[in-house]
Write a protein that holds these residues in place. Structure first.
Motif, short mmCIF file in Angstrom:
data_model
loop_
_atom_site.label_atom_id
_atom_site.label_comp_id
_atom_site.label_asym_id
_atom_site.label_seq_id
_atom_site.Cartn_x
_atom_site.Cartn_y
_atom_site.Cartn_z
N THR A 161 20.89 36.65 15.18
CA THR A 161 21.31 37.32 16.33
C THR A 161 22.22 38.52 16.08
O THR A 161 22.30 39.42 17.14
N GLN A 162 22.43 38.92 14.95
CA GLN A 162 23.33 40.06 14.67
C GLN A 162 22.50 41.27 14.41
O GLN A 162 21.41 41.41 14.38
N SER A 163 23.46 42.52 14.73
CA SER A 163 22.88 43.72 14.68
C SER A 163 22.34 44.00 12.94
O SER A 163 22.84 43.60 12.11
N ILE A 164 21.33 44.93 12.88
CA ILE A 164 20.60 45.23 11.40
C ILE A 164 20.56 46.62 11.45
O ILE A 164 20.33 47.57 12.40
N ARG A 165 20.67 47.20 10.15
CA ARG A 165 20.48 48.59 9.70
C ARG A 165 19.09 48.38 8.78
O ARG A 165 19.43 48.01 7.70
N ILE A 166 18.05 49.45 9.31
CA ILE A 166 16.89 49.24 8.68
C ILE A 166 16.59 50.98 8.33
O ILE A 166 16.91 51.85 9.03
N GLU A 167 16.27 51.22 7.07
CA GLU A 167 15.91 52.37 6.41
C GLU A 167 14.51 52.32 5.99
O GLU A 167 14.16 51.75 5.27
N VAL A 171 27.71 39.92 8.82
CA VAL A 171 27.73 39.06 9.89
C VAL A 171 28.93 38.22 9.38
O VAL A 171 29.16 37.79 8.11
N ASP A 172 29.77 37.89 10.27
CA ASP A 172 30.97 36.94 10.09
C ASP A 172 30.60 35.51 9.94
O ASP A 172 29.62 35.17 11.09
N GLY A 217 35.53 39.99 5.20
CA GLY A 217 35.19 38.63 5.22
C GLY A 217 33.65 38.49 5.77
O GLY A 217 33.44 37.20 5.94
N GLY A 218 33.15 39.30 6.00
CA GLY A 218 31.74 39.40 6.47
C GLY A 218 30.67 38.99 5.31
O GLY A 218 30.89 39.62 4.14
N VAL A 219 29.33 38.14 5.65
CA VAL A 219 28.61 38.30 4.69
C VAL A 219 27.70 39.20 4.81
O VAL A 219 26.99 39.62 5.74
N ALA A 256 22.45 29.73 10.41
CA ALA A 256 21.28 30.53 10.29
C ALA A 256 20.86 31.19 11.88
O ALA A 256 20.43 32.26 11.73
N GLY A 257 20.90 30.40 12.83
CA GLY A 257 20.78 31.01 14.17
C GLY A 257 21.56 32.06 14.37
O GLY A 257 21.04 32.94 15.06
N TRP A 258 23.01 32.00 14.29
CA TRP A 258 23.85 32.96 14.41
C TRP A 258 23.73 34.29 13.68
O TRP A 258 23.88 35.50 14.17
N ILE A 259 23.12 33.98 12.40
CA ILE A 259 22.91 35.21 11.72
C ILE A 259 21.80 36.07 11.96
O ILE A 259 21.82 37.32 11.98
#
Length: 129
Positions: A42-48, A95-96, A114-116, A37-40
């Motif tokens: 910290t990943q980049s996100i796309r917002i619209e 995220v992987d 293979g990413g979620v 959950a912590g790793w998820i």
């Protein structure tokens, strides 16, 4: 035969090993899910953001996600809509999983890489001025 059964019933050797074998997978799953959950987060996100003027303007297409096969080209401008206008927001990122066989990595569906893929949709009203 009854003597052997009585002796086995009194023998407590290995009781802690059995408790560990039952509880260890649960504890390890919880620990790895916390790291996941912590790793998820910290990943980049796309917002619209889509300003809505009437009820038929809500987007009906799938939420578009980050395309990990191209370089990121961030958008640095934002149009927030007008006062008292509804704004529909969609967010998505891929995220992987750190541990694909436990916790989030096991529970969530994966894409072709293979990413979620995690998505969220919500609406809000801009404050009146």
């Amino acid at each position: 035969m009854t003597g052997i059964l009585k002796r086995l019933r009194r023998d407590r050797a290995g009781a802690a090993g059995i408790e560990f074998a039952i509880l260890a997978p649960i504890v390890f799953s919880l620990v790895f899910s916390t790291f996941e959950a912590g790793w998820i987060m910290t990943q980049s996100i796309r917002i619209e953001f889509t300003p809505i003027s009437k009820s038929t303007d809500f987007p009906t297409s799938e939420t578009s996600c980050v395309d990990r096969s191209v370089n990121i080209d961030p958008v640095t401008t934002y149009t927030g809509g007008q006062r008292s206008q509804i704004v529909f927001a969609r967010a998505c990122y891929v995220v992987d999983p750190l541990v694909p066989g436990l916790g989030y990595g096991l529970a969530l569906p994966k894409d072709s890489t293979g990413g979620v893929r995690l998505t969220s949709r919500f609406a809000f009203v801009n404050e009146p001025g």
